[in-house]
Design an enzyme around this catalytic site. Sequence first.
Site, short mmCIF file in Angstrom:
data_model
loop_
_atom_site.label_atom_id
_atom_site.label_comp_id
_atom_site.label_asym_id
_atom_site.label_seq_id
_atom_site.Cartn_x
_atom_site.Cartn_y
_atom_site.Cartn_z
N ARG A 347 44.83 37.89 39.54
CA ARG A 347 44.94 37.81 38.08
C ARG A 347 45.78 36.58 37.70
O ARG A 347 46.56 36.60 36.77
CB ARG A 347 45.56 39.08 37.50
CG ARG A 347 44.99 40.39 38.03
CD ARG A 347 43.52 40.58 37.77
NE ARG A 347 43.04 41.86 38.27
CZ ARG A 347 42.51 42.03 39.49
NH1 ARG A 347 42.39 41.00 40.32
NH2 ARG A 347 42.10 43.22 39.87
N ASP A 364 46.23 45.61 42.47
CA ASP A 364 44.95 45.00 42.08
C ASP A 364 44.26 44.40 43.29
O ASP A 364 43.05 44.58 43.49
CB ASP A 364 45.18 43.91 41.03
CG ASP A 364 45.52 44.46 39.67
OD1 ASP A 364 45.14 45.61 39.38
OD2 ASP A 364 46.17 43.75 38.88
N ASP A 488 49.95 51.05 33.27
CA ASP A 488 51.26 50.43 33.07
C ASP A 488 51.89 50.81 31.73
O ASP A 488 53.06 50.49 31.50
CB ASP A 488 51.13 48.91 33.14
CG ASP A 488 50.86 48.42 34.55
OD1 ASP A 488 51.31 49.09 35.49
OD2 ASP A 488 50.21 47.37 34.71
#
Length: 797
Positions: A347, A364, A488
């Site tokens: 990301r 991720d 999150d």
Amino acid sequence: MQYGYFDDNAKEYVITRPDTPQSWSNYLGSTEYGAVITNNAGGYGFYKSGARGRFLRLRFNSVPMDQPGRYFYLRDNDSGDYWSASWQPVGKPLEQYESTCRHGTAYTTISARYAGIHSEATYFVPLGQTFEYWRLKVTNESDRPRHLSAFTYCEFTNQWNTQQDQVNLQYSLFIVKGEMADGLLRIAIHDNLTPEPGSAQADDDVMQSWLALVGAPLAGYDTSREAFLGLYGGYHNPLVVEQGQCTNSHAYGDNACGALQSDLTLQPGESRELLVMLGIGDARRAGQRAVAEFGSLERAAAELDKLKDNWHAKLGSLTVQTPDEALNHTINVWGLYNCLITFAWSRAASLVYNGERDGLGFRDSVQDILGVAAAIPDEARARLELLLTGQLANGGAIPVIKPFEHRPGHESPPPDEEYRSDDCLWFFNAVPAFVAETGDFDFYNKVLPYADTGEATVFGHLRRALEFNLERNGRNNLPCGLSADWNDCLRLGYYGESLFVAFQLRLGLTVYAEIAERLGQPEEAAWALAHRERLDADIQANTWDGDWFIWAITEDGTVYGTKEYEEGQVYLNTQVWAVISGAATPEQAEKCMQTVNEKLATPFGLMLCAPPLVKTSIEVMRAVVFNPGIKENAGIFNHTQGWGVMAECMLGHGDLAYEYYRAAMPAAYNDCAEIREMEPYVQGQTTYSIYSPRPGNTRTAWLTGAAAWAYYSATQYILGLRPEVDGLRIDPCIPHDWPGFSATRRFRGRTIEVEVKNPYGVCRGVQSLTLNGERLDGNLVPAERLQGHNRVEVVLG
């Protein structure tokens, strides 16, 4: 409205209208030298890090969202008219200007036609190199000679650390120099310092770039941005282009650019080609070496062919032919390509990610492996090993791994309050997937260090992952949410309990027990199953609300996600993971997924929760900061869509699974791209839901967990081509009205052609399976029975 089409033979998406609803982008290069480029040649470049190695500048969150970029300007020296070889930045009227952009696998070609001149610009980074090619072909399609000037433009950063370049201007405006050195433009930052080999990641390093023109005489240059654009000009009307001549300016502080001018005289029908090379390193050494070896049109053509062959081979791990062309485009090219790009850059760098995530986000990146294990098993292994060394000896993980400076055995653990509860539980998805793909069961015995201290086998790492959560329980003996679970925005308090993580833990215990049995460690299997039995009892005692599973329980005992709670009443993750983990009873599984269909399903995908959070305390649900219907606040978070598909497939609901899949499939919106707005060939992080005024709008392209889970759920659950340690299981769950599909799968160095027929119109259930003409029992194709090339015929019924 349609802005382009899929060309699967060329493995390209072709944009035929340049005024796309957003800038539609592509990636060039590798994790060593990477770049983002759009359909209008906007974008930027970076060396190793999008945050600390950005050598070409982009102005984020501007209109348009992709400027500056890699531009060619063309000027008619007889009339004074000028345009760009991409529609933007000059932006000529579209009734006069034609443009086609072909985004391919790590290359982009932009063609344009204006005022009797046709141009074609191709951009790519050669394999294994730290420079890029811009190849421009200009053709005179008019009936008279044309006297043209071509200008390049790119904008260099003043400091490769984006924070220094964009924010600390009192420093960064005074450290860049630009000059002509032996026929190449030389851009240097901190030119007074002595370069250190392999550096350029620290603020006090020397940072250098170069730009070269090959194949045409140089008529002028500029390295000062202000000289080229003019103090009151812009990318759409650069002063130098308007006047028709570069000024040979040298940047000395302020801002640097890369402008090279070549004058062309073209007879009717004549074409000329120019080659521009842009790279990092000292122009006097690295630049000269690159131009000497690679600086010809013939070499550039050969390097482009090599690049295409390399990428196309990766995409050949699976090809399919189904009744849905949109799915074919997704599986055969863009779904996997999206996974490969996300695997590479996590990301870290896009038109939205602006350096705030420098490195590989741990959880991720573990999940990203699911999308690429078949295509690049060696790279998947290396990444998996890297991430396993990001696990700490206590079983938790470092939130971000920086490959260029990671030191296993010497990393510092985060403070207790910063641990996330889900990090290492994703190993129970990724590690078995890799082992099943490769057949390398001995991988579980490989010894790898922990991030901080000590070492263990991969199997030992998995045990520590389970123990980390088992040792951190709340008052109902469910796993603590810690600083966050996957969501999150969730703040349960350190000892609040996450049902989502409880389901992950249950799956992990099941997987661990299966591995232990195969490793000949029945005592370990018994340990895991005993913990699973206790966890099952706690789940059933505390989390079923009658029609669905709750969301979570806070530290003070408040239960979220019940019928009594007005907002966020139904949470997608706990419903689908109740099925995926096997925690739900058959009755609960059917009921909770019925609730998902009734309360969370939309024409654009499954909402993460509903109704939206408006009054809920920010201390618990930070999603309340988002507008209703966006992101975690009752938006369609695309990362989760594959989970919904998997759950429905596990229940045998092929029609509903595909309905959900298609609702969120980018290619399904190619004919109505104005709804989604984002690229119709790649995944986006979030889609606006029906609780927003713009349902269907999608944002944050390319780098998202949606890529891996969408590809994984389609290939292994809808199509049912699921690797296992013992072979390839074929267990499709398709819409009942599909007559069947075909696929070619590369598996452990062998090729398997699969033909699935559905004569009875069912969604799931293999009636018969033959391998190379021999009928087999069940639906597993044993690995030991495979030849070099195989044909499998499957009949559903």
